[in-house]
Design a protein around this motif. Sequence first.
Motif, PDB file in Angstrom:
ATOM      1  N   CYS A   1      56.476  32.995  48.131  1.00  0.00           N
ATOM      2  CA  CYS A   1      55.487  32.484  47.172  1.00  0.00           C
ATOM      3  C   CYS A   1      54.132  33.174  47.354  1.00  0.00           C
ATOM      4  O   CYS A   1      53.546  33.110  48.428  1.00  0.00           O
ATOM      5  CB  CYS A   1      55.330  30.982  47.316  1.00  0.00           C
ATOM      6  SG  CYS A   1      54.091  30.343  46.169  1.00  0.00           S
ATOM      7  N   PRO A   2      53.641  33.821  46.297  1.00  0.00           N
ATOM      8  CA  PRO A   2      52.397  34.582  46.426  1.00  0.00           C
ATOM      9  C   PRO A   2      51.137  33.718  46.475  1.00  0.00           C
ATOM     10  O   PRO A   2      50.068  34.221  46.801  1.00  0.00           O
ATOM     11  CB  PRO A   2      52.390  35.451  45.168  1.00  0.00           C
ATOM     12  CG  PRO A   2      53.177  34.681  44.177  1.00  0.00           C
ATOM     13  CD  PRO A   2      54.227  33.944  44.956  1.00  0.00           C
ATOM     14  N   VAL A   3      51.231  32.452  46.089  1.00  0.00           N
ATOM     15  CA  VAL A   3      50.016  31.635  46.040  1.00  0.00           C
ATOM     16  C   VAL A   3      50.120  30.397  46.946  1.00  0.00           C
ATOM     17  O   VAL A   3      49.395  29.416  46.749  1.00  0.00           O
ATOM     18  CB  VAL A   3      49.693  31.196  44.597  1.00  0.00           C
ATOM     19  CG1 VAL A   3      49.285  32.392  43.764  1.00  0.00           C
ATOM     20  CG2 VAL A   3      50.862  30.484  43.952  1.00  0.00           C
TER      21      VAL A   3
ATOM     22  N   ILE B   1      54.214  26.380  48.041  1.00  0.00           N
ATOM     23  CA  ILE B   1      55.364  25.629  48.559  1.00  0.00           C
ATOM     24  C   ILE B   1      55.027  25.068  49.930  1.00  0.00           C
ATOM     25  O   ILE B   1      54.406  25.741  50.760  1.00  0.00           O
ATOM     26  CB  ILE B   1      56.632  26.516  48.624  1.00  0.00           C
ATOM     27  CG1 ILE B   1      56.937  27.054  47.225  1.00  0.00           C
ATOM     28  CG2 ILE B   1      57.824  25.735  49.169  1.00  0.00           C
ATOM     29  CD1 ILE B   1      58.165  27.923  47.134  1.00  0.00           C
TER      30      ILE B   1
ATOM     31  N   VAL C   1      57.516  21.993  45.920  1.00  0.00           N
ATOM     32  CA  VAL C   1      56.536  22.854  45.244  1.00  0.00           C
ATOM     33  C   VAL C   1      55.297  22.024  44.895  1.00  0.00           C
ATOM     34  O   VAL C   1      55.416  20.903  44.404  1.00  0.00           O
ATOM     35  CB  VAL C   1      57.145  23.445  43.949  1.00  0.00           C
ATOM     36  CG1 VAL C   1      56.101  24.235  43.181  1.00  0.00           C
ATOM     37  CG2 VAL C   1      58.338  24.318  44.274  1.00  0.00           C
TER      38      VAL C   1
ATOM     39  N   THR D   1      52.419  28.987  39.833  1.00  0.00           N
ATOM     40  CA  THR D   1      52.113  29.766  38.637  1.00  0.00           C
ATOM     41  C   THR D   1      53.372  30.095  37.841  1.00  0.00           C
ATOM     42  O   THR D   1      53.291  30.756  36.817  1.00  0.00           O
ATOM     43  CB  THR D   1      51.426  31.087  39.015  1.00  0.00           C
ATOM     44  OG1 THR D   1      52.378  31.878  39.738  1.00  0.00           O
ATOM     45  CG2 THR D   1      50.189  30.874  39.867  1.00  0.00           C
TER      46      THR D   1
HETATM   47  S1  SF4 Z   1      57.404  30.083  41.007  1.00  0.00           S
HETATM   48 FE1  SF4 Z   1      55.762  28.811  41.840  1.00  0.00          FE
HETATM   49  S2  SF4 Z   1      56.545  28.135  43.796  1.00  0.00           S
HETATM   50 FE2  SF4 Z   1      57.855  29.820  43.160  1.00  0.00          FE
HETATM   51  S3  SF4 Z   1      56.956  31.586  44.152  1.00  0.00           S
HETATM   52 FE3  SF4 Z   1      56.049  31.446  42.123  1.00  0.00          FE
HETATM   53  S4  SF4 Z   1      54.182  30.274  42.418  1.00  0.00           S
HETATM   54 FE4  SF4 Z   1      55.411  29.977  44.235  1.00  0.00          FE
END
Ligand code: SF4
Lengths: 442, 163
Positions: free
Chosen positions: B120-122, B125, B135, B141
């Motif tokens: 997950c880049p942000v 999780i 999540v 995003t």
């Molecule tokens: S979909 Fe949401 S939880 Fe999954 S990697 Fe992307 S930002 Fe993170």
Amino acid sequence: MLVTTRQPTQLHIALQQYATRALPQVQAHQHIASGQCLADHPNGVPVYAPRAGRVRSVSAQCITIDVDTDSHEAPALVEPHDHFLERVRQGAMVGLGGAAFPAHHKWRGTPHTLVINAMECEAPIHCDRALLSIRPDSPLRGGEILAEALGIARCVIAAKADFAPIFQSMLPRVPSWELFTPAPHRGIGAERTLLRALDGATLHGPASEQGYIVANLGTLDALARWWDHGFALTHRLVSVGNEQAYWAALGTPLPDLLPDTQDAQNTENAAAHSRTLRVGGLLSGTLSTEHHRGLQAQDNSLSWDDASTAPLPAEPCIRCARCAPVCPEGLLPQQLHWYQHQSEALVALGIDACTTCGACDSVCPSHIPLAAQFMRAKKTLRTQRSIDAMAERAQARFAVRNARQTRRAEQAVERRAQHRQGDKRQDAIAAALAKRRQRKAS
Amino acid sequence: MAAALALAALMAVAGTVLALLARRWPEDTQTLLARVDAALPQTQCAQCGFPGCRPYAEALVQGDAAVNLCPPGGEATVQVLAELLGVAAQPLAQCAPTEPMKALIIEADCIGCTLCILACPVDAIMGATKHMHTVLLDECTGCELCIAPCPVDCIELVPARLC
Ligand code: SF4
Ligand code: SF4
Ligand code: SF4
Ligand code: SF4
Ligand code: SF4
């Protein structure tokens, strides 16, 4: 004014609240008592059963109850809390003016003025008229409770001309209260506009932050019923069409409250089935063809959207500027209209202050639905702002994560280097040992 | 004639100095970079071929990438980027998603392997080794990067409006 009660056979109780969704505490097939707590959420208010019955189904959105035929509205089955705001929450108090905002959030702080908003000014909503015809004392009692609990020194009843005599006759009960009847004006019932008319106060942000509580009659009635009789908010007055009102359990299916739909079901009249229902006022309400849902706390009025309320076709703006002087917020509606799709210009013109009161609509010779356009523009702006805020957060979180990954990678490199250094020491020891052994042997 | 020549020489010198300044002025590229980055949707999905919006913005500012590579941004972003960078807009290279999505972990099936957290880049999780993961919907995003690494296929995408 005809106010009727209806015994529902089934209730569809919505769990969605102002900013949260209540979590169910009952299961399907369970029998429940009238006034039993069905769902709750710490950020919202509890949901109580308006009637006894059997739970038919439970989902994350809705609890459906098959109502017992002989059941009644009953006090909530809870021990009242000592703390005022907590007890307000416990009674499921939410604003009945149309937003259903939790009262325990709105009534925080140390207010100096309570304004009882009896300005009901958006057709065809007439819940307040209905309430004053069945229990005129109750909102005043609610005001007394609120003023006493929060130590509010000044109470003002802001009543429109039709209601003023009713309150005038009750004033001797509350001698220190003021009765204020502002000049009739479109949009005068909006919190911000009303406070300006009353005190010349200009609000930036919520009224409560500037020491005002503006409460709707229905909300104060609910407070009085909870305080004095233990009824949590499980019912509300809902006006239907122009002349009728129901005291209805929350969750009552809307078709049960619309006599026309009953006719339609009886006569299989397809045209009536597909009519558009308006929930709320002519301006602020929403239209839907989905009639089969339960009544919710914010539903103050039901009416059909038909030819009699349809506006005349709009024509282009002739820049007559008649709309500007009538705007209670001092905006330039013709400019807002001109720039309605350009968010930056709209913000610069002050769209955030527009209360979508429709005063500009009422004078526009071109019948332009200005307030409706502004409401749409405000909604678009809100969505855009929340998307921007999210992107900003994602950008920051991405930067933090990348910084952390870089730091970890550097630390790993360092550790490996240290490890190799450790190897070197071992090598040195081994070499020294070998040398020593050699010397011993020779 | 001499005056005209002198003027032409002066203009040439001034022009070169200005061009050099524009090239060498780090603040200028910085603000351009910041504006290009801000114009990107910050989904951080890497569909543009760069590991996130910031790296794509850096490539754009250096002139190493086309302006039509970001599907989440759609045609609107292509327009804004073309304007910022003074190049011609091109049609989007891949089709844009129809609506914003969010990831949802079917918590009962999660084995707590932490692979999704790493992806997950942000940092949207939460979870711990061998424990259930979830999540943070407000932060997700919908970039889909967590979907593929999950060994038990327990992460689903749902439309954001239903969350
Ligand atoms: S979909 Fe949401 S939880 Fe999954 S990697 Fe992307 S930002 Fe993170
Ligand atoms: S612009 Fe129109 S709708 Fe908005 S506050 Fe002014 S008069 Fe009311
Ligand atoms: S009143 Fe109507 S026609 Fe006149 S300037 Fe305003 S929007 Fe235009
Ligand atoms: S495709 Fe767009 S949103 Fe995804 S990382 Fe690249 S620039 Fe960001
Ligand atoms: S990758 Fe899948 S199984 Fe592993 S922790 Fe994430 S959700 Fe759970």
